[in-house]
Write an enzyme that holds these catalytic residues in place. Structure first.
Site, mmCIF file in Angstrom:
data_model
loop_
_atom_site.group_PDB
_atom_site.id
_atom_site.type_symbol
_atom_site.label_atom_id
_atom_site.label_comp_id
_atom_site.label_asym_id
_atom_site.label_seq_id
_atom_site.Cartn_x
_atom_site.Cartn_y
_atom_site.Cartn_z
ATOM 1 C CD GLU A 1 -8.843 -1.486 -0.094
ATOM 2 O OE1 GLU A 1 -9.301 -0.674 0.543
ATOM 3 O OE2 GLU A 1 -9.099 -2.659 -0.389
ATOM 4 C CE LYS B 1 -9.093 -6.005 1.962
ATOM 5 N NZ LYS B 1 -9.825 -4.812 1.254
ATOM 6 C CB CYS C 1 -9.183 -2.103 3.410
ATOM 7 S SG CYS C 1 -10.834 -1.342 3.560
#
Lengths: 290, 290
Positions: free
Chosen positions: B46, B119, B156
């Protein structure tokens, strides 16, 4: 942080015999023993009244089904009251001729029958012929508020479904309870046995983490036909740690005291529920996205 | 059973420096090295272009954001083509002044830019001040069909959400890919460090089982400010088994060859998707059931 609160689980791993009365008697004795060890929420395995009759497809087996409430609640409600414990009692339910469910009765610590959960996800594969016997559950995903906490009771094949665990947690469950009957087939055990056990335990530990819940799975033990039920009943905490576990023995009682304060602290540190993208979850209701 | 098919993953665990050009250079060298080891799908951590600037809330850090496609795809598309590899390149994306995303660019093995994932689930806690920097993703859960397989790229905090994994699997993903930046805070590590790592790995292994997918997580290493990124990038197979894993070292390249025939065989033996109770999943779109 949150206020102290605990609950002690009792896992009754057992093997069954052909006579339902004897299984009920054995379960009663195990409940007394578990309560003697301090258990407050006592969980029996899936279909604890009978052998795992789903090894084959046989219409005569429907004779084993019973009403809920019925004989099992008549026996166990007084016992729950006497011992002051919650009991999860999974039995083969007869709703009507031709309509049967794989069900768990939930009995509160004052002896009252709180209601039932009917298994929502039904498997069907060689030796686990459940779609033949069980109508898929029609009561959704109820959470039962008992004297000792909010319980999300699911059954066996449900354990593979993150949606089922999530719905229980969204309904307030702090403990996800999976009575089960899972085992190895002889032709698969050597090659896949360890991996299958690992998958079974891991997916449930994952539910514990994702939902900030304790998870308890209670399996049967012993061999029926060619199927070797693998026992290994366990408790996972919300970090996915196996904090209590039975062996592969046919019968074993395990107790574990859950720390519900630590559970709330976990959810404060990692507040997963806060951030769910419920605006983008429409497709969860699709069979497949294509 | 299913026909033989494999894909080799390359996990580039790395630590970052302040200069984005140097991180791009280091990533390029690591990609060449991973390809040399046979990797076909190469995953960077990330925000690989920058330090983990979310330790604090600082408007000056928005200068680090870049367009996608932009500098990173201009550098990595030719490299992907030259090496014949798929590259997952997560960077801080500038969409407009005041609108920034935490994004991953997906580059196919012919050097073409396939698109991006933004995300969806954004955390916010001390030292991980992401809601300050990132608009929650607005592109849903796209699955990218690459030369080497259908990839579900998440980032994540998404890793904690069964819904995200499920939506990718329903879209056809065979491999779930989680670039990440997770680490320990000094005040928590002694008491909770091992448990937190266990939770992180377990929940992702659970997604692998529930969805019959491989899962790959690629973390950064090294210490930034007080945050100790714990490395431990890994691959889980669909039985939840950790089949490849890096250490806690800042930099490490791990490769693993996935067996997509075994994946399909698993789904035939345990056909979880067949039995999902999509008729009873309405409440998954609720924040909480009360």
């Amino acid at each position: 942080m949150a206020a102290p609160r605990t609950v002690t689980l009792g896992l009754v791993q057992m093997s069954m015999v052909a006579d339902p009365a004897k299984n009920l008697e054995a379960a009663g004795a195990a409940i007394v023993e578990a309560a003697g060890k301090g258990a407050q929420v006592i969980v029996l395995p899936e279909l604890f009244r009978t052998l795992y009759f789903c090894l084959t497809q046989d219409t005569a087996q429907f004779d084993l089904a019973e009403k809920i409430p019925g004989p099992v609640t008549e026996a166990l409600c007084p016992l729950a009251k006497e011992l002051g414990v919650v009991i999860i009692a999974p039995v083969f339910e007869r709703a009507a001729p031709g309509v049967y469910f794989n069900t768990a009765a939930v009995i509160d610590a004052d002896g009252s029958y709180l209601g039932k959960y009917r298994k929502m996800h039904i498997p069907q594969d060689p030796g686990f012929e459940e779609k033949f016997y069980f109508t898929p559950g029609d009561l959704g995903f109820p959470v039962f508020e008992t004297k000792f906490g909010k319980l999300g009771v699911l059954i066996c094949w449900d354990q593979w479904y993150p949606e089922a665990a999530r719905l229980m947690a969204l309904g307030g469950a702090e403990i996800l309870i999976y009575p089960t009957a899972i085992g190895w087939l002889p032709e698969e055990k050597a090659e896949l046995g360890a991996a299958q056990h690992n998958a079974w335990q891991t997916v449930q530990r994952g539910h514990a983490v994702a939902n900030g819940c304790y998870v308890v799975a209670v399996n049967r033990g012993g061999t029926e036909g060619e199927t070797e039920f693998w026992g290994r009943s366990f408790v996972s905490d919300f970090y996915g740690q196996v904090v209590a576990e039975a062996g592969e023995a046919a019968g074993e009682i395990v107790t574990y005291t859950c720390d519900l304060k630590a559970l709330e602290d976990f959810r404060r540190i990692w507040p997963f529920f806060r951030d769910r993208r419920i605006d983008a979850f429409d497709d969860l209701k699709k069979r497949i996205r294509d």
